[in-house]
Write a protein that holds these residues in place. Structure first.
Motif, PDB file in Angstrom:
ATOM      1  N   VAL A 138       0.867  -1.176   0.000  1.00 22.24           N
ATOM      2  CA  VAL A 138       0.000   0.000   0.000  1.00 22.24           C
ATOM      3  C   VAL A 138       0.901   1.223   0.000  1.00 22.24           C
ATOM      4  O   VAL A 138       1.789   1.355   0.852  1.00 22.24           O
ATOM      5  CB  VAL A 138      -0.936   0.015   1.219  1.00 22.24           C
ATOM      6  N   ALA A 139       0.710   2.092  -0.973  1.00 22.85           N
ATOM      7  CA  ALA A 139       1.508   3.313  -1.093  1.00 22.85           C
ATOM      8  C   ALA A 139       0.679   4.499  -0.622  1.00 22.85           C
ATOM      9  O   ALA A 139      -0.500   4.629  -0.969  1.00 22.85           O
ATOM     10  CB  ALA A 139       1.958   3.512  -2.533  1.00 22.85           C
ATOM     11  N   PHE A 140       1.302   5.354   0.185  1.00 20.65           N
ATOM     12  CA  PHE A 140       0.649   6.569   0.676  1.00 20.65           C
ATOM     13  C   PHE A 140       1.381   7.776   0.111  1.00 20.65           C
ATOM     14  O   PHE A 140       2.614   7.811   0.065  1.00 20.65           O
ATOM     15  CB  PHE A 140       0.678   6.632   2.209  1.00 20.65           C
ATOM     16  N   ASP A 141       0.606   8.767  -0.291  1.00 21.36           N
ATOM     17  CA  ASP A 141       1.188   9.983  -0.838  1.00 21.36           C
ATOM     18  C   ASP A 141       0.426  11.198  -0.329  1.00 21.36           C
ATOM     19  O   ASP A 141      -0.703  11.068   0.191  1.00 21.36           O
ATOM     20  CB  ASP A 141       1.156   9.958  -2.381  1.00 21.36           C
ATOM     21  N   LYS A 142       1.047  12.352  -0.489  1.00 20.70           N
ATOM     22  CA  LYS A 142       0.376  13.589  -0.100  1.00 20.70           C
ATOM     23  C   LYS A 142      -0.821  13.838  -1.014  1.00 20.70           C
ATOM     24  O   LYS A 142      -0.895  13.310  -2.118  1.00 20.70           O
ATOM     25  CB  LYS A 142       1.344  14.770  -0.195  1.00 20.70           C
ATOM     26  N   GLU A 143      -1.736  14.649  -0.536  1.00 19.25           N
ATOM     27  CA  GLU A 143      -2.876  15.017  -1.370  1.00 19.25           C
ATOM     28  C   GLU A 143      -2.356  15.683  -2.652  1.00 19.25           C
ATOM     29  O   GLU A 143      -1.546  16.595  -2.605  1.00 19.25           O
ATOM     30  CB  GLU A 143      -3.796  15.981  -0.615  1.00 19.25           C
ATOM     31  N   GLY A 144      -2.793  15.196  -3.787  1.00 21.50           N
ATOM     32  CA  GLY A 144      -2.319  15.723  -5.064  1.00 21.50           C
ATOM     33  C   GLY A 144      -1.106  15.009  -5.606  1.00 21.50           C
ATOM     34  O   GLY A 144      -0.674  15.273  -6.728  1.00 21.50           O
ATOM     35  N   GLY A 145      -0.513  14.067  -4.822  1.00 24.46           N
ATOM     36  CA  GLY A 145       0.639  13.320  -5.290  1.00 24.46           C
ATOM     37  C   GLY A 145       0.259  12.288  -6.337  1.00 24.46           C
ATOM     38  O   GLY A 145      -0.909  11.885  -6.448  1.00 24.46           O
ATOM     39  N   ASP A 146       1.251  11.833  -7.116  1.00 23.62           N
ATOM     40  CA  ASP A 146       0.986  10.854  -8.183  1.00 23.62           C
ATOM     41  C   ASP A 146       1.656   9.513  -7.891  1.00 23.62           C
ATOM     42  O   ASP A 146       1.743   8.666  -8.782  1.00 23.62           O
ATOM     43  CB  ASP A 146       1.459  11.397  -9.536  1.00 23.62           C
ATOM     44  N   PHE A 147       2.164   9.318  -6.680  1.00 17.62           N
ATOM     45  CA  PHE A 147       2.794   8.075  -6.224  1.00 17.62           C
ATOM     46  C   PHE A 147       4.144   7.806  -6.891  1.00 17.62           C
ATOM     47  O   PHE A 147       4.688   6.723  -6.732  1.00 17.62           O
ATOM     48  CB  PHE A 147       1.868   6.866  -6.428  1.00 17.62           C
ATOM     49  N   SER A 148       4.676   8.786  -7.626  1.00 19.02           N
ATOM     50  CA  SER A 148       6.015   8.603  -8.183  1.00 19.02           C
ATOM     51  C   SER A 148       7.070   8.656  -7.085  1.00 19.02           C
ATOM     52  O   SER A 148       8.114   8.007  -7.171  1.00 19.02           O
ATOM     53  CB  SER A 148       6.307   9.671  -9.249  1.00 19.02           C
ATOM     54  N   LYS A 149       6.802   9.439  -6.051  1.00 20.08           N
ATOM     55  CA  LYS A 149       7.654   9.511  -4.862  1.00 20.08           C
ATOM     56  C   LYS A 149       6.754   9.473  -3.627  1.00 20.08           C
ATOM     57  O   LYS A 149       6.546  10.486  -2.958  1.00 20.08           O
ATOM     58  CB  LYS A 149       8.502  10.779  -4.875  1.00 20.08           C
ATOM     59  N   PRO A 150       6.166   8.325  -3.327  1.00 17.92           N
ATOM     60  CA  PRO A 150       5.216   8.249  -2.220  1.00 17.92           C
ATOM     61  C   PRO A 150       5.878   8.545  -0.875  1.00 17.92           C
ATOM     62  O   PRO A 150       7.094   8.386  -0.716  1.00 17.92           O
ATOM     63  CB  PRO A 150       4.700   6.807  -2.283  1.00 17.92           C
ATOM     64  N   VAL A 151       5.074   8.938   0.092  1.00 17.63           N
ATOM     65  CA  VAL A 151       5.574   9.179   1.443  1.00 17.63           C
ATOM     66  C   VAL A 151       6.117   7.890   2.033  1.00 17.63           C
ATOM     67  O   VAL A 151       7.173   7.863   2.654  1.00 17.63           O
ATOM     68  CB  VAL A 151       4.454   9.751   2.338  1.00 17.63           C
ATOM     69  N   THR A 152       5.399   6.788   1.806  1.00 16.55           N
ATOM     70  CA  THR A 152       5.862   5.478   2.267  1.00 16.55           C
ATOM     71  C   THR A 152       5.122   4.379   1.527  1.00 16.55           C
ATOM     72  O   THR A 152       4.061   4.609   0.948  1.00 16.55           O
ATOM     73  CB  THR A 152       5.652   5.316   3.795  1.00 16.55           C
ATOM     74  N   ARG A 153       5.717   3.172   1.549  1.00 17.34           N
ATOM     75  CA  ARG A 153       5.093   1.967   1.000  1.00 17.34           C
ATOM     76  C   ARG A 153       5.197   0.873   2.047  1.00 17.34           C
ATOM     77  O   ARG A 153       6.260   0.653   2.628  1.00 17.34           O
ATOM     78  CB  ARG A 153       5.797   1.528  -0.293  1.00 17.34           C
ATOM     79  N   ILE A 154       4.073   0.185   2.295  1.00 16.98           N
ATOM     80  CA  ILE A 154       4.034  -0.819   3.353  1.00 16.98           C
ATOM     81  C   ILE A 154       3.511  -2.135   2.786  1.00 16.98           C
ATOM     82  O   ILE A 154       2.457  -2.170   2.139  1.00 16.98           O
ATOM     83  CB  ILE A 154       3.135  -0.364   4.523  1.00 16.98           C
ATOM     84  N   LEU A 155       4.237  -3.228   3.025  1.00 18.28           N
ATOM     85  CA  LEU A 155       3.800  -4.549   2.589  1.00 18.28           C
ATOM     86  C   LEU A 155       2.468  -4.924   3.220  1.00 18.28           C
ATOM     87  O   LEU A 155       2.203  -4.590   4.380  1.00 18.28           O
ATOM     88  CB  LEU A 155       4.835  -5.603   2.970  1.00 18.28           C
ATOM     89  N   SER A 156       1.659  -5.622   2.485  1.00 20.54           N
ATOM     90  CA  SER A 156       0.367  -6.054   3.010  1.00 20.54           C
ATOM     91  C   SER A 156       0.545  -7.140   4.064  1.00 20.54           C
ATOM     92  O   SER A 156       1.653  -7.634   4.295  1.00 20.54           O
ATOM     93  CB  SER A 156      -0.524  -6.570   1.876  1.00 20.54           C
ATOM     94  N   ASP A 157      -0.553  -7.507   4.705  1.00 21.24           N
ATOM     95  CA  ASP A 157      -0.510  -8.558   5.721  1.00 21.24           C
ATOM     96  C   ASP A 157      -0.008  -9.863   5.103  1.00 21.24           C
ATOM     97  O   ASP A 157      -0.097 -10.079   3.891  1.00 21.24           O
ATOM     98  CB  ASP A 157      -1.906  -8.774   6.316  1.00 21.24           C
TER      99      ASP A 157
END
Length: 372
Positions: free
Chosen positions: A76-95
């Protein structure tokens, strides 16, 4: 002859096995469709974060179409509002180490992500999220994304592991290597008994250069290079800093009294000498004579600007100190009950003078009685 037949059979088996392996050695398919359907949480869901609880948020999605049945890993990738996930804030593996089509993430971790995305404490902001599916070297960002509205409480997303107080107003002065360390009472909460004089101070998470710095403004802990000014005479304080709520408390400590239970009064006073230590160089001790014997029980009274606080043993009833572990002498807040949570003097202290030290330091809150 029999040996030759066995050898021939083994060779035939080896050839058959090798041929079979070659037939099954198909190239790995990296074909992968992106995740297209997100299930929960709903788009624009509003989450009021409670990072000091066990609360969590469940992210779920549908697996992409995948006809060859190969293993897919999800993040799951998290990004700032308006971000395009090219440089996400963080990425976390699923369960399930990345294989499940869901991720359970705690409010505590979401609070950290919100902080990293620039959402300040005591404010609300939005995060975008999507799911990245990957197979081997092929990673496909999701074709759908959603927005999450997060409301952060007061406090820090990342609590310091250690905390020191330093500056011209402190006992260690401006030498950072001599900064006074605080006792961690629980995660994100620190306490120190120390003196402050005219000058300034700040808090830091390291007693060396490069640590994070904190200061106090209107009773609120803030991160930054500002300092706190102190004026007037040197005084002894108990300082408390709670990073989970960004709040602080300050209490002046005047002295500590040695309270003897049988007399129901203090028989001596300990004054602050520095480094978290209160000391009475000489106190006369005489056990109280009851019909059943002589009573030797005692505890301590902390005299503060707000009133008296009692400090004593974790045990409601105690034995003599000889042969007891170091924890026997530990100090904890107790009630003013005359006989409860007391210690016992060593029998050799009866009708003698004693030196008493109370050490309120990061390693332990404890005390020592020395018969003179």
């Amino acid at each position: 002859m029999r040996k030759l037949m066995m050898l021939a059979a083994m060779l035939l088996l080896a050839v058959t096995f090798t041929t079979s392996c070659k037939k099954d050695n198909k190239p790995l398919s990296l074909n992968l469709n992106p995740v297209g359907t997100l299930a929960t949480p709903n788009d624009n869901a509003d989450v009021k974060l409670e990072p000091n609880t066990a609360a969590s948020v469940l992210f779920k999605w549908d697996a992409p179409d995948n006809n060859d049945g190969g293993l897919i890993l999800y993040e799951v990738a998290f990004d700032k509002e308006g971000g395009d996930f090219s440089k996400p804030v963080t990425r976390i593996l699923s369960d399930g180490a990345g294989v499940q089509t869901q991720l359970t993430i705690s409010h505590k971790d979401l609070n950290k992500i919100a902080n990293a995305a620039g959402i300040a404490s005591l404010s609300a902001g939005k995060l975008k999220w999507t799911v990245i599916a990957s197979k081997g070297t092929n990673a496909r960002p999701g074709s759908a994304s959603r927005t999450l509205q997060l409301e952060r409480p007061a406090g820090f997303a990342e609590n310091p592991v250690d905390l020191y107080i330093t500056g011209s107003a402190t006992e260690g002065g401006t030498d950072i290597s001599k900064a006074v360390k605080l006792k961690k009472t629980e995660d994100g909460v620190f306490e120190v008994y120390t003196s402050l004089k005219a000058g300034d101070y700040y808090l830091t998470d390291k007693n060396s250069d490069g640590g994070k710095k904190y200061y106090i403004e209107n009773g609120i802990i803030k991160e930054g290079a500002a300092t706190v000014s102190v004026s007037g005479e040197a005084k002894t304080y108990r300082l408390n800093y709670d990073f989970t709520s960004a709040t602080t408390k300050s209490m002046q400590v005047q002295s500590i009294g040695l309270y003897m239970s049988a007399y129901g009064t203090e028989i001596g006073t300990l004054n602050y000498i520095g480094n978290g230590v209160f000391e009475a160089p000489k106190i006369a001790v005489e056990f109280y004579q009851f019909s059943w014997g002589r009573d030797e029980r005692y505890k301590f009274i902390l005299h503060t600007a707000a009133g008296n606080e009692y400090q004593g043993s974790t045990n409601a009833n105690n034995v003599a100190p000889a042969g007891q572990p170091a924890s026997y002498f530990y100090l904890v807040p107790v009630t003013n009950a005359q006989w409860d949570n007391t210690y016992k003097f060593d029998p050799s202290a009866d009708r003698k003078n004693v030196k008493v030290d109370v050490m309120l330091q990061p390693t332990a809150y404890t005390h020592k009685v020395t018969v003179l």
